[in-house]
Design a protein around this motif. Structure first.
Motif, PDB file in Angstrom:
ATOM      1  N   LYS A  65     -52.793   9.550 -41.946  1.00 18.65           N
ATOM      2  CA  LYS A  65     -52.688   9.636 -41.214  1.00 18.65           C
ATOM      3  C   LYS A  65     -52.466  10.801 -40.090  1.00 18.65           C
ATOM      4  O   LYS A  65     -52.568  11.164 -39.254  1.00 18.65           O
ATOM      5  N   LEU A  66     -51.359  11.234 -40.815  1.00 18.62           N
ATOM      6  CA  LEU A  66     -51.010  12.567 -39.433  1.00 18.62           C
ATOM      7  C   LEU A  66     -52.397  14.222 -40.047  1.00 18.62           C
ATOM      8  O   LEU A  66     -52.126  14.198 -39.129  1.00 18.62           O
ATOM      9  N   SER A  67     -52.902  13.201 -40.830  1.00 19.51           N
ATOM     10  CA  SER A  67     -54.131  14.606 -41.179  1.00 19.51           C
ATOM     11  C   SER A  67     -55.228  13.997 -39.656  1.00 19.51           C
ATOM     12  O   SER A  67     -56.212  14.865 -39.552  1.00 19.51           O
ATOM     13  N   ASN A  68     -55.107  13.214 -39.740  1.00 20.50           N
ATOM     14  CA  ASN A  68     -56.559  12.495 -38.621  1.00 20.50           C
ATOM     15  C   ASN A  68     -55.505  12.377 -37.652  1.00 20.50           C
ATOM     16  O   ASN A  68     -56.669  13.123 -36.418  1.00 20.50           O
ATOM     17  N   GLN A  69     -53.790  12.150 -37.289  1.00 22.94           N
ATOM     18  CA  GLN A  69     -53.947  12.370 -35.847  1.00 22.94           C
ATOM     19  C   GLN A  69     -53.865  14.498 -35.568  1.00 22.94           C
ATOM     20  O   GLN A  69     -53.915  14.982 -34.606  1.00 22.94           O
ATOM     21  N   LEU A  70     -53.698  15.022 -36.537  1.00 21.84           N
ATOM     22  CA  LEU A  70     -53.581  16.454 -36.527  1.00 21.84           C
ATOM     23  C   LEU A  70     -55.300  17.701 -35.866  1.00 21.84           C
ATOM     24  O   LEU A  70     -55.158  17.846 -35.134  1.00 21.84           O
ATOM     25  N   LEU A  75     -59.142  18.503 -31.963  1.00 20.07           N
ATOM     26  CA  LEU A  75     -60.708  18.518 -31.805  1.00 20.07           C
ATOM     27  C   LEU A  75     -60.829  18.085 -29.885  1.00 20.07           C
ATOM     28  O   LEU A  75     -61.102  18.648 -28.945  1.00 20.07           O
ATOM     29  N   SER A  76     -59.533  17.653 -29.240  1.00 14.11           N
ATOM     30  CA  SER A  76     -59.212  17.393 -28.215  1.00 14.11           C
ATOM     31  C   SER A  76     -58.632  18.704 -27.510  1.00 14.11           C
ATOM     32  O   SER A  76     -58.702  18.784 -25.935  1.00 14.11           O
ATOM     33  N   VAL A  77     -57.946  19.611 -27.833  1.00 12.95           N
ATOM     34  CA  VAL A  77     -57.674  21.160 -27.730  1.00 12.95           C
ATOM     35  C   VAL A  77     -58.727  21.264 -27.440  1.00 12.95           C
ATOM     36  O   VAL A  77     -59.385  22.350 -26.429  1.00 12.95           O
ATOM     37  N   LYS A  78     -60.625  21.267 -28.260  1.00 15.61           N
ATOM     38  CA  LYS A  78     -60.961  21.809 -28.158  1.00 15.61           C
ATOM     39  C   LYS A  78     -61.784  21.619 -26.745  1.00 15.61           C
ATOM     40  O   LYS A  78     -63.243  22.412 -26.140  1.00 15.61           O
ATOM     41  N   ILE A  79     -62.042  20.311 -26.803  1.00  9.96           N
ATOM     42  CA  ILE A  79     -62.606  20.020 -25.896  1.00  9.96           C
ATOM     43  C   ILE A  79     -62.476  20.370 -24.086  1.00  9.96           C
ATOM     44  O   ILE A  79     -62.975  20.519 -23.094  1.00  9.96           O
ATOM     45  N   GLU A  80     -61.050  20.670 -24.319  1.00  3.69           N
ATOM     46  CA  GLU A  80     -60.310  20.745 -23.064  1.00  3.69           C
ATOM     47  C   GLU A  80     -61.197  22.389 -22.289  1.00  3.69           C
ATOM     48  O   GLU A  80     -60.831  23.081 -21.506  1.00  3.69           O
ATOM     49  N   GLN A 109     -46.721  20.231 -30.846  1.00  2.44           N
ATOM     50  CA  GLN A 109     -46.660  18.957 -31.519  1.00  2.44           C
ATOM     51  C   GLN A 109     -47.874  19.222 -32.933  1.00  2.44           C
ATOM     52  O   GLN A 109     -48.000  18.994 -33.931  1.00  2.44           O
ATOM     53  N   LYS A 110     -49.091  19.738 -32.348  1.00  4.39           N
ATOM     54  CA  LYS A 110     -49.936  20.852 -33.891  1.00  4.39           C
ATOM     55  C   LYS A 110     -48.927  21.351 -35.352  1.00  4.39           C
ATOM     56  O   LYS A 110     -49.303  20.579 -36.260  1.00  4.39           O
ATOM     57  N   GLU A 111     -48.074  21.753 -34.491  1.00  7.42           N
ATOM     58  CA  GLU A 111     -47.577  22.892 -35.682  1.00  7.42           C
ATOM     59  C   GLU A 111     -46.668  22.064 -36.623  1.00  7.42           C
ATOM     60  O   GLU A 111     -46.579  21.725 -36.802  1.00  7.42           O
ATOM     61  N   THR A 112     -45.885  20.862 -35.320  1.00  5.95           N
ATOM     62  CA  THR A 112     -44.816  19.978 -35.482  1.00  5.95           C
ATOM     63  C   THR A 112     -45.036  19.241 -36.961  1.00  5.95           C
ATOM     64  O   THR A 112     -45.163  18.587 -38.021  1.00  5.95           O
ATOM     65  N   LEU A 113     -46.779  18.467 -36.656  1.00  3.70           N
ATOM     66  CA  LEU A 113     -47.612  17.803 -37.524  1.00  3.70           C
ATOM     67  C   LEU A 113     -48.197  18.159 -38.553  1.00  3.70           C
ATOM     68  O   LEU A 113     -47.805  17.917 -39.508  1.00  3.70           O
ATOM     69  N   GLN A 114     -48.373  20.003 -38.418  1.00  3.62           N
ATOM     70  CA  GLN A 114     -48.581  20.263 -40.087  1.00  3.62           C
ATOM     71  C   GLN A 114     -47.100  20.829 -40.730  1.00  3.62           C
ATOM     72  O   GLN A 114     -47.904  20.694 -42.112  1.00  3.62           O
ATOM     73  N   ASP A 115     -46.329  21.573 -40.509  1.00  6.45           N
ATOM     74  CA  ASP A 115     -44.753  21.298 -40.838  1.00  6.45           C
ATOM     75  C   ASP A 115     -44.576  19.823 -41.363  1.00  6.45           C
ATOM     76  O   ASP A 115     -44.443  20.277 -42.955  1.00  6.45           O
ATOM     77  N   SER A 578     -49.064   3.281 -25.471  1.00  4.16           N
ATOM     78  CA  SER A 578     -50.370   2.559 -26.415  1.00  4.16           C
ATOM     79  C   SER A 578     -50.773   3.359 -27.544  1.00  4.16           C
ATOM     80  O   SER A 578     -50.930   4.608 -27.653  1.00  4.16           O
ATOM     81  N   ASP A 579     -51.318   2.549 -28.500  1.00  6.84           N
ATOM     82  CA  ASP A 579     -52.075   3.814 -29.730  1.00  6.84           C
ATOM     83  C   ASP A 579     -53.354   3.979 -29.295  1.00  6.84           C
ATOM     84  O   ASP A 579     -53.506   4.613 -29.995  1.00  6.84           O
ATOM     85  N   GLU A 580     -54.091   3.065 -28.184  1.00  6.04           N
ATOM     86  CA  GLU A 580     -55.318   3.543 -27.954  1.00  6.04           C
ATOM     87  C   GLU A 580     -54.888   4.763 -27.005  1.00  6.04           C
ATOM     88  O   GLU A 580     -56.424   5.412 -27.156  1.00  6.04           O
ATOM     89  N   GLU A 581     -54.234   4.752 -26.641  1.00  7.59           N
ATOM     90  CA  GLU A 581     -54.439   6.083 -25.149  1.00  7.59           C
ATOM     91  C   GLU A 581     -54.093   7.620 -26.517  1.00  7.59           C
ATOM     92  O   GLU A 581     -53.918   8.446 -26.137  1.00  7.59           O
ATOM     93  N   GLU A 582     -53.482   6.931 -27.468  1.00  6.65           N
ATOM     94  CA  GLU A 582     -53.090   7.912 -28.298  1.00  6.65           C
ATOM     95  C   GLU A 582     -53.859   8.607 -29.531  1.00  6.65           C
ATOM     96  O   GLU A 582     -54.339   9.584 -30.060  1.00  6.65           O
ATOM     97  N   GLY A 583     -55.271   7.589 -29.136  1.00  4.41           N
ATOM     98  CA  GLY A 583     -56.597   7.772 -30.038  1.00  4.41           C
ATOM     99  C   GLY A 583     -56.369   7.274 -31.634  1.00  4.41           C
ATOM    100  O   GLY A 583     -56.973   7.722 -32.132  1.00  4.41           O
ATOM    101  N   ILE A 584     -55.406   6.650 -32.030  1.00  2.00           N
ATOM    102  CA  ILE A 584     -55.000   6.070 -33.314  1.00  2.00           C
ATOM    103  C   ILE A 584     -56.495   4.882 -33.862  1.00  2.00           C
ATOM    104  O   ILE A 584     -55.984   4.221 -32.759  1.00  2.00           O
TER     105      ILE A 584
END
Length: 584
Positions: A65-70, A75-80, A109-115, A578-584
């Motif tokens: 789950k965390l890997s998917n979020q990461l 991906l969102s950062v690259k698009i922006e 948040q990305k670094e936190t998820l990686q940790d 919501s979960d939809e806004e987070e893209g989960i």
């Protein structure tokens, strides 16, 4: 012809057989009880294994789950970055208002998820190791149950054989006939003759294991070549010992103890180093260890009053609930040295002593209290020293021999030494270092346990006791010498392996059988030279600074994240994403 036996002889024979039957029945009941106990242990181990497997599955799901979020965050950062919103005639339907600092928050948040993912992976590795140990214990219990089942079956078979003969004899004696056929007379004669001649009670082959003088199980299994090799080494050691008389050997070690016992500081000579590196005789080991500990503690730290150990224990009051350290100590007691008879059961003689020593240290050093590995260190010390001396030996190892914070909650000193060890492997064994890196094998998977437990339960007993002799006298640098010597001694076999699993398997099997301590010592103190202490100290200081900087940076990120999180909640208390806004 029917043998002529007096009535008294027949009664004695029947009494003997009655006694044998009673004893056989008693033996069968005992074996059944042992089997039930083993079945209960197996059931408990199965439950523990199932719990660990379930916990691992939950952790795996969390990691996925965390890997998917990461991945989605990246991906969102690259698009922006690739397609920023445009002001003017061209509008994008996905454009949205982004507050200042959003990109920074995403990075944090990305670094936190990686940790978090890294932490889960490390925890998963430790849980896998625990599952493997539980599975090994379960397999041992199954093997013991099978042996007991076969043994009980043999007893039961012999019992029924004797019982059938006994019933036939009773039937014949209680139903006398005037006219008895010759075949019937011959059968009764054979039965009586069999009973008279088989007066010895049936005995089972001894399944009791043999132990040496310090309680370690003597392994007599193995091929003929392995037994011949063990005998050859023993012969070689005996020949070396006969070069000096018994009086000369005792005199030499008495001189060492006398030198260590002097109140003034003394200069460590090369002769004394070489003498201890060759190994302390088993009869002198306890005396020399105590002299080393007393001398080093006297020179490096202030030893409290003589009854300090007893005062710690007398002031200990657990109350209604045990402390976390005391609970962990109780869990680890029976996992300390399962092959040693002093620690192999709750009622073994060494368990109460070990419990008291570990509890005393948890009170003596409340910052550390207890760390897994202390149980093995204290258990080995108790085999050669009394309780109080074993306590001071543990204090000496943790607070004098090993660097500061080695056994702290975060194992900072141990992590630093692992980085130092990896660097030394690259310097001393470059081919092996490249080979391990190419196959994704981290030496810390093995060496961390070596350093924390001082090789106990990793190498054969005689080998790690020999290492302890030099470790107590010279300090923690000895750990690097012997760890590198182990890798060098099996380097050729490791280089022939071409995948992760075969390297891992070779590591395990080869290290467990490294009993040629003379060759290992030759590699450690001669083949690996030069090995200056200054180099180890400099490497430790460097990696200590790197690790400290990493931890401080991580702490800053966590603090900023918590601060931003609280500020975000304060500015929009009613908004729920919501979960939809987070893209989960």
């Amino acid at each position: 012809m029917q043998p002529e036996l007096a009535e008294g002889q027949l009664i004695d024979i029947l009494r003997d057989k009655d006694q044998q039957i009673v004893e056989l029945e008693s033996a069968i009941r005992e074996k059944e009880k042992e089997r039930e106990i083993l079945e209960e242990k197996m059931s408990k181990l199965d439950q523990d294994a199932a719990a660990y497997i379930q916990l691992i599955n939950v952790k795996d799901q969390s990691i996925v789950k965390l890997s998917n979020q990461l991945h989605e965050l990246e991906l969102s950062v690259k698009i922006e970055q690739a397609s920023p919103p445009v002001n003017g005639n061209g509008t994008f339907f996905y454009a949205e208002k982004v507050s200042v600092g959003t990109q920074c928050d995403s990075d944090k948040q990305k670094e936190t998820l990686q940790d978090t993912v890294t932490a889960f992976l490390m925890q998963n590795k430790f849980l896998n190791k625990e599952v493997l140990e539980l599975n090994q214990l379960r397999q041992q219990a199954i093997d013991r149950e099978q042996k007991l089942f076969i043994e009980a079956s043999d007893w039961e078979a012999k019992f029924y054989q004797i019982q059938s003969k006994y019933l036939l004899l009773l039937n014949e004696l209680h139903n006398p006939q005037v006219m008895v056929s010759a075949s019937r007379q011959e059968m009764v004669g054979h039965l009586l003759k069999d009973i008279v001649e088989s007066s010895e009670k049936p005995t089972l082959s001894s399944q009791n294991p043999k132990y040496d003088r310090f309680g370690f199980k003597i392994d007599e299994d193995g091929s003929l070549e392995e037994k011949a090799e063990r005998l050859r080494r023993l012969t070689q050691e005996n020949l070396e010992e006969t070069e000096l008389s018994h009086e000369e050997v005792e005199s030499r070690w008495d001189s060492v103890v006398s030198t260590l016992g002097k109140p003034v500081q003394f200069t460590v000579t090369l002769d004394m180093k070489n003498l201890i590196r060759r190994g302390i005789p088993i009869n002198q080991r306890g005396t020399v260890w105590k002299a080393i500990v007393d001398n080093r503690i006297r020179g490096s730290m202030e030893r409290p009053q003589p009854d300090y150990y007893q005062a710690l224990l007398s002031n200990y009051n657990p109350g209604l609930t045990l402390s976390p350290a005391a609970k962990q100590i109780e869990l680890d007691l029976l996992r300390t040295l399962p092959s040693n008879k002093h620690y192999d059961s709750p009622h073994a003689s060494g368990i109460p002593k070990l419990r008291r020593v570990l509890l005393a240290y948890s009170l003596h050093n409340p910052e550390i209290e207890y760390c897994q590995g202390f149980n093995r260190i204290a258990a080995i010390a108790l085999l050669f020293l009394n309780e109080e001396d074993a306590f001071w030996c543990l204090v000496y190892i943790v607070e004098v021999v090993m660097p500061l914070s080695y056994y702290s909650k975060q194992l900072i000193g141990a992590q630093v030494d692992q980085e130092v060890f990896k660097e030394l492997v690259c310097e001393k064994l470059p081919s092996l270092a490249i080979h391990l890196e190419n196959h994704g094998v981290d030496p810390a998977l093995f060496s961390l346990n070596w350093f924390l437990c001082l090789f106990v339960d990793t190498l054969p007993v005689s080998t790690y006791l020999h290492i302890w002799d030099a470790l107590l006298f010279e300090g923690s640098k000895v750990l690097f010498r012997y760890a590198l010597a182990i890798l060098k001694s099996i380097e050729e076999k490791l280089l022939r392996q071409n995948d992760y699993m075969s390297i891992f398997s070779t590591f395990r099997t080869e290290v467990e059988s490294l009993s040629d301590v003379k060759n290992l010592t030759q590699i450690a103190f001669h083949d690996l030279n030069p090995f200056p202490l200054r180099s180890i100290t400099n490497k430790r200081e460097h990696h200590q600074k790197v690790l400290k900087a990493q931890m401080e940076s991580l702490e800053v990120i966590r603090r900023d994240y918590r601060k931003n999180s609280l500020a975000s909640k304060a500015s929009s208390p009613c908004y729920v994403q919501s979960d939809e806004e987070e893209g989960i």
